[in-house]
Design a protein around this motif. Structure first.
Motif, PDB file in Angstrom:
ATOM      1  N   LEU A 189       0.814  -1.217   0.000  1.00 14.86           N
ATOM      2  CA  LEU A 189       0.000   0.000   0.000  1.00 14.86           C
ATOM      3  C   LEU A 189       0.847   1.266   0.000  1.00 14.86           C
ATOM      4  CD1 LEU A 189      -2.703  -1.115   2.575  1.00 14.86           C
ATOM      5  CD2 LEU A 189      -2.971  -0.892   0.108  1.00 14.86           C
ATOM      6  N   LYS A 190       2.147   1.107  -0.148  1.00 16.14           N
ATOM      7  CA  LYS A 190       3.040   2.270  -0.036  1.00 16.14           C
ATOM      8  C   LYS A 190       2.672   3.372  -1.028  1.00 16.14           C
ATOM      9  CE  LYS A 190       7.011   2.099  -1.834  1.00 16.14           C
ATOM     10  NZ  LYS A 190       8.359   1.650  -2.209  1.00 16.14           N
ATOM     11  N   SER A 191       2.516   3.005  -2.317  1.00 14.11           N
ATOM     12  CA  SER A 191       2.244   4.026  -3.329  1.00 14.11           C
ATOM     13  C   SER A 191       0.918   4.749  -3.105  1.00 14.11           C
ATOM     14  CB  SER A 191       2.274   3.415  -4.733  1.00 14.11           C
ATOM     15  OG  SER A 191       3.574   3.060  -5.075  1.00 14.11           O
ATOM     16  N   PRO A 192      -0.205   4.008  -2.975  1.00 10.12           N
ATOM     17  CA  PRO A 192      -1.464   4.733  -2.747  1.00 10.12           C
ATOM     18  C   PRO A 192      -1.461   5.512  -1.437  1.00 10.12           C
ATOM     19  CG  PRO A 192      -1.810   2.342  -2.661  1.00 10.12           C
ATOM     20  CD  PRO A 192      -0.415   2.562  -3.175  1.00 10.12           C
ATOM     21  N   LEU A 193      -0.790   4.998  -0.412  1.00  7.45           N
ATOM     22  CA  LEU A 193      -0.712   5.729   0.850  1.00  7.45           C
ATOM     23  C   LEU A 193       0.086   7.022   0.677  1.00  7.45           C
ATOM     24  CD1 LEU A 193      -1.188   5.978   3.894  1.00  7.45           C
ATOM     25  CD2 LEU A 193       0.886   4.636   4.252  1.00  7.45           C
ATOM     26  N   PRO A 247       5.465  13.748  -2.413  1.00  2.00           N
ATOM     27  CA  PRO A 247       6.003  12.456  -1.972  1.00  2.00           C
ATOM     28  C   PRO A 247       7.168  11.996  -2.837  1.00  2.00           C
ATOM     29  CG  PRO A 247       4.080  12.071  -3.337  1.00  2.00           C
ATOM     30  CD  PRO A 247       4.319  13.572  -3.336  1.00  2.00           C
ATOM     31  N   ALA A 248       8.146  11.354  -2.206  1.00  2.20           N
ATOM     32  CA  ALA A 248       9.224  10.681  -2.936  1.00  2.20           C
ATOM     33  C   ALA A 248       9.248   9.243  -2.447  1.00  2.20           C
ATOM     34  CB  ALA A 248      10.558  11.375  -2.674  1.00  2.20           C
ATOM     35  N   LEU A 249       9.086   8.302  -3.374  1.00  2.85           N
ATOM     36  CA  LEU A 249       9.001   6.898  -2.986  1.00  2.85           C
ATOM     37  C   LEU A 249      10.389   6.279  -2.885  1.00  2.85           C
ATOM     38  CD1 LEU A 249       5.997   5.603  -5.120  1.00  2.85           C
ATOM     39  CD2 LEU A 249       6.005   6.375  -2.760  1.00  2.85           C
ATOM     40  N   LYS A 250      10.641   5.616  -1.761  1.00  2.00           N
ATOM     41  CA  LYS A 250      11.860   4.834  -1.589  1.00  2.00           C
ATOM     42  C   LYS A 250      11.452   3.364  -1.550  1.00  2.00           C
ATOM     43  CE  LYS A 250      14.187   8.648  -1.110  1.00  2.00           C
ATOM     44  NZ  LYS A 250      14.700   9.149   0.160  1.00  2.00           N
ATOM     45  N   GLU A 262       9.964   2.961   2.189  1.00  2.00           N
ATOM     46  CA  GLU A 262       9.411   4.136   2.846  1.00  2.00           C
ATOM     47  C   GLU A 262       9.120   5.193   1.790  1.00  2.00           C
ATOM     48  OE1 GLU A 262      12.860   4.465   5.218  1.00  2.00           O
ATOM     49  OE2 GLU A 262      13.811   5.948   3.938  1.00  2.00           O
ATOM     50  N   PHE A 263       8.418   6.236   2.232  1.00  2.00           N
ATOM     51  CA  PHE A 263       8.337   7.409   1.370  1.00  2.00           C
ATOM     52  C   PHE A 263       8.608   8.648   2.194  1.00  2.00           C
ATOM     53  CE2 PHE A 263       3.870   6.668   2.622  1.00  2.00           C
ATOM     54  CZ  PHE A 263       3.459   7.929   3.031  1.00  2.00           C
ATOM     55  N   VAL A 264       9.060   9.679   1.499  1.00  5.05           N
ATOM     56  CA  VAL A 264       9.437  10.920   2.148  1.00  5.05           C
ATOM     57  C   VAL A 264       8.484  12.007   1.691  1.00  5.05           C
ATOM     58  CG1 VAL A 264      11.257  12.654   2.368  1.00  5.05           C
ATOM     59  CG2 VAL A 264      11.854  10.222   2.268  1.00  5.05           C
ATOM     60  N   LEU A 265       7.974  12.793   2.632  1.00 10.04           N
ATOM     61  CA  LEU A 265       7.096  13.910   2.310  1.00 10.04           C
ATOM     62  C   LEU A 265       7.879  15.206   2.478  1.00 10.04           C
ATOM     63  CD1 LEU A 265       3.888  12.757   4.189  1.00 10.04           C
ATOM     64  CD2 LEU A 265       4.202  12.834   1.718  1.00 10.04           C
ATOM     65  N   ASP A 266       7.943  15.950   1.384  1.00 13.54           N
ATOM     66  CA  ASP A 266       8.659  17.209   1.413  1.00 13.54           C
ATOM     67  C   ASP A 266       7.661  18.343   1.233  1.00 13.54           C
ATOM     68  OD1 ASP A 266      10.812  18.813   1.685  1.00 13.54           O
ATOM     69  OD2 ASP A 266      11.877  18.071  -0.083  1.00 13.54           O
ATOM     70  N   HIS A 278      -0.996  11.529 -10.190  1.00 10.15           N
ATOM     71  CA  HIS A 278      -0.542  10.321  -9.510  1.00 10.15           C
ATOM     72  C   HIS A 278       0.512   9.583 -10.312  1.00 10.15           C
ATOM     73  CE1 HIS A 278      -0.532   6.385  -7.593  1.00 10.15           C
ATOM     74  NE2 HIS A 278      -0.649   5.901  -8.813  1.00 10.15           N
ATOM     75  N   MET A 279       0.299   9.465 -11.614  1.00 12.36           N
ATOM     76  CA  MET A 279       1.216   8.691 -12.455  1.00 12.36           C
ATOM     77  C   MET A 279       2.643   9.219 -12.392  1.00 12.36           C
ATOM     78  SD  MET A 279      -0.388   6.197 -13.703  1.00 12.36           S
ATOM     79  CE  MET A 279       0.469   5.575 -15.154  1.00 12.36           C
ATOM     80  N   LYS A 280       2.772  10.510 -12.110  1.00  9.88           N
ATOM     81  CA  LYS A 280       4.110  11.112 -12.074  1.00  9.88           C
ATOM     82  C   LYS A 280       4.994  10.468 -11.011  1.00  9.88           C
ATOM     83  CE  LYS A 280       2.399  15.617 -13.541  1.00  9.88           C
ATOM     84  NZ  LYS A 280       1.864  16.857 -12.971  1.00  9.88           N
ATOM     85  N   ILE A 281       4.413   9.991  -9.912  1.00 13.85           N
ATOM     86  CA  ILE A 281       5.255   9.451  -8.847  1.00 13.85           C
ATOM     87  C   ILE A 281       5.976   8.188  -9.297  1.00 13.85           C
ATOM     88  CG2 ILE A 281       3.765  10.380  -7.039  1.00 13.85           C
ATOM     89  CD1 ILE A 281       2.866   7.508  -6.458  1.00 13.85           C
ATOM     90  N   HIS A 282       5.450   7.537 -10.341  1.00 12.55           N
ATOM     91  CA  HIS A 282       6.104   6.308 -10.806  1.00 12.55           C
ATOM     92  C   HIS A 282       7.241   6.604 -11.778  1.00 12.55           C
ATOM     93  CE1 HIS A 282       3.230   3.811  -8.817  1.00 12.55           C
ATOM     94  NE2 HIS A 282       2.222   4.395  -9.417  1.00 12.55           N
TER      95      HIS A 282
END
Ligand code: ZN
Length: 122
Positions: A12-16, A28-31, A34-38, A116-120
């Protein structure tokens, strides 16, 4: 900057990350685990709002009771408190919904979907 540890809730990392960043107005930056919120402004990301958003997200999936959300300064961990295993969310495309082919994120709004697609593709 806030880091959200998702190792117990990886499917659920990506949708969360998308939901939480929308709620608190952060990027958001996905690791890997984890993910990082800036913050998008000079203001720091509010950890209390991040925790609230995470709990709302878990609530919306009726799985909140299986997880504790623990804050340690700028690190927020979502920790499984029982043997519950998160299954990947099945994508269910319908006429009025846009469903992400990468993570199953679903939204009614094309603009939200495109964003949303941009995060991928970071
Ligand atoms: Zn996605």
């Amino acid at each position: 900057m806030i880091t959200v540890d998702c190792k117990d809730i990886l499917p659920l990392k990506s949708p969360l990350a998308v939901y939480t960043s929308d709620q608190v107005g952060a990027v958001p930056a996905l690791k890997i685990r984890e993910f990082v919120l800036d913050s998008v402004s000079d203001e720091e990301v509010d950890a209390a709002r991040v925790i609230k958003a995470i709990k709302d997200f878990l609530d919306s999936l009726s799985i909140a009771k299986h997880f504790a959300v623990i804050q340690n300064r700028n690190l927020i961990s979502i920790v499984a408190i029982d043997d519950y295993k998160v299954e990947p969310q099945p994508a269910q495309p319908t006429d009025q919904f846009f469903s992400c082919i990468h993570c199953g994120y679903v939204t009614q709004f094309e603009a939200v979907y495109n964003n949303h697609m941009k995060i991928h593709y970071l």
